[in-house]
Each structure stands twice: as structure tokens, then as C-alpha cells.
Scaffold this motif. Structure first.
Motif, mmCIF file in Angstrom:
data_model
loop_
_atom_site.group_PDB
_atom_site.id
_atom_site.type_symbol
_atom_site.label_atom_id
_atom_site.label_comp_id
_atom_site.label_asym_id
_atom_site.label_seq_id
_atom_site.Cartn_x
_atom_site.Cartn_y
_atom_site.Cartn_z
ATOM 1 N N ARG A 84 -13.987 2.943 10.910
ATOM 2 C CA ARG A 84 -13.394 1.876 10.100
ATOM 3 C C ARG A 84 -13.008 0.650 10.943
ATOM 4 N N LEU A 85 -13.267 0.710 12.222
ATOM 5 C CA LEU A 85 -12.917 -0.397 13.113
ATOM 6 C C LEU A 85 -14.154 -1.251 13.405
ATOM 7 N N THR A 86 -13.939 -2.553 13.396
ATOM 8 C CA THR A 86 -14.988 -3.499 13.758
ATOM 9 C C THR A 86 -14.389 -4.537 14.689
ATOM 10 N N ASP A 99 -6.728 -3.738 4.398
ATOM 11 C CA ASP A 99 -7.466 -4.072 5.610
ATOM 12 C C ASP A 99 -6.559 -4.824 6.579
ATOM 13 N N VAL A 100 -6.862 -4.710 7.863
ATOM 14 C CA VAL A 100 -6.048 -5.310 8.922
ATOM 15 C C VAL A 100 -6.942 -6.162 9.806
ATOM 16 N N SER A 113 3.271 -8.360 14.985
ATOM 17 C CA SER A 113 3.525 -7.173 14.182
ATOM 18 C C SER A 113 2.952 -7.370 12.790
ATOM 19 N N MET A 114 2.656 -6.249 12.151
ATOM 20 C CA MET A 114 2.102 -6.276 10.802
ATOM 21 C C MET A 114 2.713 -5.128 9.996
ATOM 22 N N PHE A 115 3.087 -5.430 8.764
ATOM 23 C CA PHE A 115 3.601 -4.415 7.852
ATOM 24 C C PHE A 115 2.697 -4.429 6.624
ATOM 25 N N ILE A 116 1.963 -3.364 6.409
ATOM 26 C CA ILE A 116 0.982 -3.356 5.329
ATOM 27 C C ILE A 116 1.114 -2.087 4.506
ATOM 28 N N ASN A 119 -10.865 -5.695 13.383
ATOM 29 C CA ASN A 119 -10.566 -5.427 11.985
ATOM 30 C C ASN A 119 -10.499 -3.926 11.753
ATOM 31 N N ILE A 120 -9.551 -3.516 10.930
ATOM 32 C CA ILE A 120 -9.453 -2.126 10.500
ATOM 33 C C ILE A 120 -9.544 -2.140 8.985
ATOM 34 N N SER A 121 -10.472 -1.406 8.455
ATOM 35 C CA SER A 121 -10.635 -1.378 7.000
ATOM 36 C C SER A 121 -9.959 -0.145 6.413
ATOM 37 N N ALA A 122 -9.460 -0.305 5.191
ATOM 38 C CA ALA A 122 -8.878 0.809 4.433
ATOM 39 C C ALA A 122 -7.909 1.614 5.291
#
Lengths: 114, 112
Positions: free
Chosen positions: B60-62, B18-19, B10-13, B75-78
Motif C-alpha cells: 500500500r506504500l508508494t 490515504d496519507v 504529524s498527522m491524525f487520520i 503515500n500510504i493508501s487505505a
């Protein structure tokens, strides 16, 4: 991509009954699959639906509990038999076109067994 | 059987950050796929990777297919609020009948 529809989208069933889930694809596909997603979990492959022959089941899944039909290249059904509360899950149809190895999923059928 | 180890769980941002998430395995895969699942929906394909070392973008996905064929990252940017959901990696097995094996998923939550 592939447009996949499933019926029903959700159902609440009584213990001991059976439910048949339908999967319809908008175009012919080589491979069709059925997955189960238990609450809060990832996806687990139940079986590969083979056109004109018996489905190929994964370890832990049997034909008597999850009979599958695939009469043609665009349609398949999954039956959840003699249901118990442990069968409460999302059941997902998935398809793969022959050469691309890209796999798409239907919207899922949310099953609750009381 | 073959398993994929996906992290983080899980991630909380904050919005705009960026993720990064990744999947690893002890087995080799022919294809890596990344999906996003919203509540009450089926997984939606985001990116497909077919060759070792391949780097592919979708807005925005790489995502990259690891050179060893045993790992992949997304990766997800912005980040924006609609990025909220559960992200799954999936690998297509090499031997025998080709099957899609899934990671455990990464649940992304974004604070506006």
C-alpha cells in the motif's frame, strides 16, 4: 536485508560512568555507522566505523567521548564515556552494503543516564 | 550541513484514509530512503529510490524520487492501525563520503 543485533537493548547508568554498546551483523558489510536519536528527535550521525582504522567523526562528536572500534567486517562497538544526563538517547548501529546504497538499522540501545 | 525538510510533522487520520508526506531539500541526493520507526525499535526500511523520477510501490506504500533529485514523497493508501508510527525520509549525499541525512519525521496517528 541485513540482520543487526545490539547489546544491551537498554541500560540505566550513573553519571560519570561509561557504557560500551556492541553491534553484530549477520554477514560482512562494507560500511558501519553509529547514530544517536535524542528523545523525540530525528537521527544524527555520530561517526563512520572504519575497519582497521580510526573512526570518522561528524562535527560535534569526538573520539574521547565516543570511542569506536571495528575489528572486522561484522562487528563494531561504541562507548559512551563519562556520561551525563544529556547523553540519554537511543544509540543505533547501521550498516550499508557496498553497491546497493541501501542502509539498515539495528534495534537500538536505549540509554538513560541518572 | 545538508538538511531535509519533512512535512507534515504529524498527522491524525481516520482508518482507511490515504496519507501523503514529503521531503524537500536545497541539495541534490543520489538515493532516497523511507523508514518507519515504531516505539522502542530501530527504523525499518520501507522503500528505496535510486533514480530521479523513479516511482516505486511496496504494497500500500508508494514513493517517488523527484525529478530534480531534491525531493521525494511517500503515500500510504487505505491506512490501517498498524501504520501508526514515525516515518522518516533520508537522502544519501552526493559529494564526498556518502552519508545518510534524515528528515525530522512525520508522526502518524490513526483513529479507528
Amino acid at each position: 536485508s541485513a540482520v543487526i543485533s545490539q547489546k544491551p537493548s537498554r541500560d540505566i547508568c550513573q553519571r560519570g560512568t561509561s557504557l560500551t554498546i556492541q553491534c553484530q551483523v549477520d554477514s560482512q558489510v562494507t560500511m558501519m555507522f553509529w547514530y544517536r536519536q535524542q528523545p523525540g528527535q530525528s537521527l544524527t550521525l555520530i561517526a563512520t566505523a572504519n575497519q582497521g582504522s580510526e573512526a570518522t567523526y561528524e562535527s560535534g562528536f569526538v573520539i574521547d567521548k565516543f570511542p569506536i572500534s571495528r575489528p572486522n567486517l561484522t562487528f563494531s562497538t561504541l562507548t559512551v564515556s563519562n556520561m551525563s544526563p544529556e547523553d540519554s538517547s537511543i544509540y543505533l548501529c547501521s550498516v550499508r552494503r557496498g553497491s546497493t546504497d541501501t542502509q539498515y538499522f539495528g534495534p537500538g540501545t536505549r540509554l538513560t543516564v541518572l | 550541513g545538508q538538511q531535509l525538510n519533512q512535512s507534515p510533522q504529524s498527522m491524525f487520520i481516520q482508518e482507511g484514509e490515504d496519507v501523503s508526506m514529503n521531503c524537500t531539500s536545497s541539495s541534490i541526493f543520489n538515493t532516497w530512503l523511507w523508514y518507519k520507526q515504531d516505539p522502542g525499535e530501530g527504523p525499518v526500511l520501507l522503500i528505496a529510490l535510486y533514480k530521479a523520477g523513479e516511482l516505486t510501490s511496496n504494497g500500500r506504500l508508494t514513493a517517488q524520487f523527484g525529478i530534480t533529485r531534491k525531493d521525494s514523497f511517500l503515500n500510504i493508501s487505505a491506512s490501517i492501525p498498524s501504520d501508526v508510527g514515525i516515518y522518516f525520509c533520508a537522502g544519501l549525499t552526493v559529494q564526498g563520503a556518502q552519508k545518510l541525512v534524515f528528515g525530522q519525521g512525520t508522526r502518524l496517528t490513526i483513529n479507528p
